[in-house]
Design a protein around this motif. Structure first.
Motif, PDB file in Angstrom:
ATOM      1  N   LEU A 107      47.940  34.400  47.485  1.00  0.00           N
ATOM      2  CA  LEU A 107      46.493  34.573  47.633  1.00  0.00           C
ATOM      3  C   LEU A 107      45.820  35.031  46.336  1.00  0.00           C
ATOM      4  CD1 LEU A 107      45.974  36.403  51.057  1.00  0.00           C
ATOM      5  CD2 LEU A 107      45.255  34.094  50.462  1.00  0.00           C
ATOM      6  N   LYS A 108      46.596  35.642  45.453  1.00  0.00           N
ATOM      7  CA  LYS A 108      45.994  36.314  44.302  1.00  0.00           C
ATOM      8  C   LYS A 108      45.120  35.427  43.425  1.00  0.00           C
ATOM      9  CE  LYS A 108      49.269  40.140  43.780  1.00  0.00           C
ATOM     10  NZ  LYS A 108      50.263  40.780  42.892  1.00  0.00           N
ATOM     11  N   PRO A 109      45.509  34.170  43.148  1.00  0.00           N
ATOM     12  CA  PRO A 109      44.638  33.357  42.291  1.00  0.00           C
ATOM     13  C   PRO A 109      43.218  33.213  42.824  1.00  0.00           C
ATOM     14  CG  PRO A 109      46.806  32.359  42.469  1.00  0.00           C
ATOM     15  CD  PRO A 109      46.775  33.488  43.457  1.00  0.00           C
ATOM     16  N   LEU A 111      41.784  35.310  44.878  1.00  0.00           N
ATOM     17  CA  LEU A 111      41.172  36.635  44.954  1.00  0.00           C
ATOM     18  C   LEU A 111      40.635  37.083  43.610  1.00  0.00           C
ATOM     19  CD1 LEU A 111      43.660  38.519  47.310  1.00  0.00           C
ATOM     20  CD2 LEU A 111      41.524  37.365  47.890  1.00  0.00           C
ATOM     21  N   LEU A 112      41.253  36.650  42.506  1.00  0.00           N
ATOM     22  CA  LEU A 112      40.758  37.044  41.189  1.00  0.00           C
ATOM     23  C   LEU A 112      39.327  36.578  40.989  1.00  0.00           C
ATOM     24  CD1 LEU A 112      41.202  38.307  38.413  1.00  0.00           C
ATOM     25  CD2 LEU A 112      42.141  36.121  37.641  1.00  0.00           C
ATOM     26  N   HIS A 113      39.005  35.406  41.511  1.00  0.00           N
ATOM     27  CA  HIS A 113      37.631  34.901  41.386  1.00  0.00           C
ATOM     28  C   HIS A 113      36.652  35.819  42.116  1.00  0.00           C
ATOM     29  CE1 HIS A 113      34.371  32.062  40.860  1.00  0.00           C
ATOM     30  NE2 HIS A 113      34.180  32.013  42.167  1.00  0.00           N
ATOM     31  N   ALA A 114      37.010  36.240  43.325  1.00  0.00           N
ATOM     32  CA  ALA A 114      36.142  37.155  44.075  1.00  0.00           C
ATOM     33  C   ALA A 114      35.993  38.480  43.342  1.00  0.00           C
ATOM     34  CB  ALA A 114      36.715  37.380  45.476  1.00  0.00           C
ATOM     35  N   VAL A 115      37.087  38.946  42.742  1.00  0.00           N
ATOM     36  CA  VAL A 115      37.067  40.216  42.001  1.00  0.00           C
ATOM     37  C   VAL A 115      36.127  40.139  40.804  1.00  0.00           C
ATOM     38  CG1 VAL A 115      38.471  41.659  40.476  1.00  0.00           C
ATOM     39  CG2 VAL A 115      39.310  41.065  42.746  1.00  0.00           C
ATOM     40  N   THR A 116      36.258  39.087  40.001  1.00  0.00           N
ATOM     41  CA  THR A 116      35.431  39.002  38.796  1.00  0.00           C
ATOM     42  C   THR A 116      33.963  38.748  39.140  1.00  0.00           C
ATOM     43  OG1 THR A 116      36.037  36.650  38.561  1.00  0.00           O
ATOM     44  CG2 THR A 116      37.330  38.266  37.315  1.00  0.00           C
ATOM     45  N   GLU A 117      33.704  38.045  40.229  1.00  0.00           N
ATOM     46  CA  GLU A 117      32.311  37.846  40.652  1.00  0.00           C
ATOM     47  C   GLU A 117      31.662  39.175  41.030  1.00  0.00           C
ATOM     48  OE1 GLU A 117      32.062  34.912  43.765  1.00  0.00           O
ATOM     49  OE2 GLU A 117      31.450  33.390  42.311  1.00  0.00           O
ATOM     50  N   ARG A 143      53.317  41.682  37.430  1.00  0.00           N
ATOM     51  CA  ARG A 143      52.293  41.250  36.466  1.00  0.00           C
ATOM     52  C   ARG A 143      51.809  39.825  36.694  1.00  0.00           C
ATOM     53  NH1 ARG A 143      48.680  39.675  34.112  1.00  0.00           N
ATOM     54  NH2 ARG A 143      47.970  40.109  31.981  1.00  0.00           N
ATOM     55  N   PRO A 144      52.668  38.846  37.005  1.00  0.00           N
ATOM     56  CA  PRO A 144      52.151  37.492  37.257  1.00  0.00           C
ATOM     57  C   PRO A 144      51.139  37.489  38.405  1.00  0.00           C
ATOM     58  CG  PRO A 144      54.528  37.417  36.958  1.00  0.00           C
ATOM     59  CD  PRO A 144      54.156  38.872  37.070  1.00  0.00           C
ATOM     60  N   GLY A 145      49.945  37.015  38.137  1.00  0.00           N
ATOM     61  CA  GLY A 145      48.908  36.962  39.162  1.00  0.00           C
ATOM     62  C   GLY A 145      48.234  38.289  39.443  1.00  0.00           C
ATOM     63  N   ASP A 146      48.531  39.316  38.649  1.00  0.00           N
ATOM     64  CA  ASP A 146      47.982  40.653  38.907  1.00  0.00           C
ATOM     65  C   ASP A 146      46.454  40.649  38.857  1.00  0.00           C
ATOM     66  OD1 ASP A 146      47.904  43.627  38.998  1.00  0.00           O
ATOM     67  OD2 ASP A 146      47.195  43.391  36.943  1.00  0.00           O
ATOM     68  N   ILE A 147      45.845  41.340  39.810  1.00  0.00           N
ATOM     69  CA  ILE A 147      44.385  41.502  39.807  1.00  0.00           C
ATOM     70  C   ILE A 147      43.988  42.973  39.822  1.00  0.00           C
ATOM     71  CG2 ILE A 147      44.008  39.303  40.987  1.00  0.00           C
ATOM     72  CD1 ILE A 147      43.475  40.904  43.568  1.00  0.00           C
ATOM     73  N   ALA A 148      44.985  43.871  39.860  1.00  0.00           N
ATOM     74  CA  ALA A 148      44.698  45.289  40.057  1.00  0.00           C
ATOM     75  C   ALA A 148      44.737  46.094  38.772  1.00  0.00           C
ATOM     76  CB  ALA A 148      45.685  45.889  41.055  1.00  0.00           C
ATOM     77  N   ASN A 149      45.506  45.675  37.800  1.00  0.00           N
ATOM     78  CA  ASN A 149      45.667  46.448  36.568  1.00  0.00           C
ATOM     79  C   ASN A 149      45.427  45.579  35.344  1.00  0.00           C
ATOM     80  OD1 ASN A 149      46.402  49.171  37.558  1.00  0.00           O
ATOM     81  ND2 ASN A 149      48.148  48.127  38.449  1.00  0.00           N
ATOM     82  N   MET A 150      46.485  45.249  34.606  1.00  0.00           N
ATOM     83  CA  MET A 150      46.319  44.528  33.355  1.00  0.00           C
ATOM     84  C   MET A 150      45.839  43.091  33.550  1.00  0.00           C
ATOM     85  SD  MET A 150      46.549  46.406  30.845  1.00  0.00           S
ATOM     86  CE  MET A 150      47.173  48.008  30.321  1.00  0.00           C
ATOM     87  N   GLY A 151      46.142  42.492  34.704  1.00  0.00           N
ATOM     88  CA  GLY A 151      45.621  41.152  34.964  1.00  0.00           C
ATOM     89  C   GLY A 151      44.106  41.158  34.988  1.00  0.00           C
TER      90      GLY A 151
END
Length: 481
Positions: A107-109, A111-117, A143-151
């Motif tokens: 799901l992470k890919p 979700l990153l869009h929702a996070v950055t929006e 780390r791969p697909g991370d949306i919570a920290n360094m990603g």
């Protein structure tokens, strides 16, 4: 131009949430328009937002520190554990799905869009965004697909300050080791570090502080002593709720369920000098001198009902009631008090129906629609107005609803047994209301002397002063980009 700064930790529970809240209050005091942001949170302690969604309770506190109403953009992804291996996924305040932990990565890919929006929307309205990480960036296997920290930090080019917890021991290894395992491009985003939860004279760590600077090349922003007033702020973790060692006062026992939710309902009671609050751990019997037993909210009502029975608490409750003791069920706890809980669609687990405790003549059916709303009600027994919020799935009905807990615009809410000893309600946050809490305690001959919301505001100010004294906040905020 809006700037942002992210506070990450060397592990969970290093104090990130509180640090962000304190820094938010400092920025607000400095005249900045500031907002909190956490890309992904995992917590069953949620708050209802002004736009009709839900976010982590920690972000609601941080919003308060900023002088803002909570908004779903402040925590676009919220994971609410339902089992040891699965969580409900809340995106932009609404339930998206329930997934097993091993499937969440898929799901992470999206979700990153929702996070950055959400992040971009916040940036368009404020001068400064203070971002809280989750867990630790040193968990490089995630780390791969991370949306919570360094990603997230890399995707948004947000600078990072790393926080270590010296109370746990090994803080030098925490910070130096984090740098050692990070990808160089991730490590380049870290602009410095700070040490939290020091007990004693902070200068005793001068040599250790310099060792970290020498090994990492990162500047230190300060050593923060233990904040003794932390218990006056809403708890982020159920284990943080204080059980007072008082020997007198109204004895209220709250059952620490395995999936306890919105447990900050207990915080205002814990601060009342006339109350002796016990957060009862699994394996412990309900004390015979308990005056009131509270069944709190739960993220997995049927699962926690089985957990309650496994502790023998159902037998203890029956004995408590025979002694004339009172029981209050809140949300999931209210559902457990009824005759049955049906989940035909398997929303919280395998489809099926379980017998309830049978202490209220009501039944509950789980439904896909989730209720998320702030309410003002009138308590039936005292005729006192009470402010709270609802955050639940399921509909409850039955004869005992003819004796409601409260009325909302003429509609009955909750239920009460014919002898008045058993009460259930869907209303969370009711004990934050000073007038209601005083009236409710008075029914048990206990007095209220606490102004809870005022206490939280004052504590945020004290926290801000604490951080100003021990951190180089000028350099810290200058690191924002």
């Amino acid at each position: 131009m809006t700037r942002a700064l992210m506070i990450q930790g060397t592990g969970s529970n290093v104090g990130k949430s509180m640090l962000v809240a304190g820094l938010c209050r400092i920025a607000q005091q400095n005249g900045l328009s500031v907002a909190p942001f956490k890309p992904q949170n995992m917590s069953n302690n949620a708050a209802v937002t002004s736009d009709g969604g839900e976010i982590g309770r920690a972000q609601a506190l941080q919003a308060l520190a900023c002088g803002l109403a909570p908004h779903t953009d402040m925590n676009p992804v919220l994971l609410k554990p339902e089992t040891d291996t699965g969580s409900q996924v809340i995106v932009n305040g609404k339930r998206l799905t329930t997934v097993r932990a091993r499937d969440y990565a898929t799901l992470k890919p999206q979700l990153l869009h929702a996070v950055t929006e959400s992040f971009d929307r916040l940036k368009s309205h404020h001068d400064l965004i203070l971002v809280e990480g989750a867990g630790s960036p040193a968990e490089v296997n995630l780390r791969p697909g991370d949306i919570a920290n360094m990603g997230f930090a890399r995707a948004t080019d947000t600078p990072v300050v790393l926080c270590g917890d010296i109370d746990r021991g090994g803080v030098i290894a925490q910070i130096v080791g984090t740098q050692a395992v990070l990808d160089p491009a991730d490590a380049a985003l870290i602009k410095g570090f700070m040490i939290n939860k020091f007990r004693g004279d902070p200068h005793l760590f001068d040599d250790g502080y310099k060792i970290i600077e020498d090994h990492t090349g990162w500047p230190g922003f300060g050593v923060i002593p233990w904040f003794t007033e932390a218990h006056r702020l809403p708890a982020e973790d159920a284990l943080d709720i204080t059980t007072h060692a008082r020997t007198r006062g109204l004895h209220i026992v709250c059952l620490r369920l395995s999936r306890i939710a919105n447990f900050d309902d207990m915080d205002p009671l814990a601060q009342e000098p006339s109350v002796r609050l016990t957060m009862l751990n699994p394996g412990q019997a309900i004390p015979g001198d308990a005056d009131v037993v509270i069944l709190p909210g739960s993220k997995s009502t049927r699962g926690d009902l089985a957990f309650l029975r496994a502790q023998g608490w159902d037998i203890d409750l029956a004995a408590h009631i025979r002694r004339g003791g009172h029981v209050l069920g809140i949300c999931g706890g209210y559902q457990m008090l009824g005759r049955s809980i049906a989940d035909p669609d398997g929303i919280e687990g395998p489809p099926g129906t379980d017998p309830g405790l049978g202490l209220l003549d009501v039944t509950t059916t789980m439904t896909p629609k989730k209720t998320l709303t702030e309410v003002t009600a009138r308590h039936a027994d005292t005729d006192v107005s009470v402010r709270g919020y609802e955050i639940h799935i399921g509909e409850t009905d039955g004869p005992d609803r003819a004796r409601p807990f409260a009325r909302i615009d003429g509609t009955t809410e909750g239920a009460q047994s014919s002898n008045g000893l058993i009460t259930g309600s869907y209303l969370h946050g009711l004990f934050r209301d000073d007038a209601f809490r005083a009236a409710w305690l008075a029914r048990f001959n206990a007095t209220s002397t606490t102004q809870y919301d005022q206490s939280v505001e004052q504590t945020l100010d004290v926290l801000a002063s604490h951080l100003r004294h021990h951190l180089d906040t000028r350099a810290l905020f200058a690191a924002a980009k």
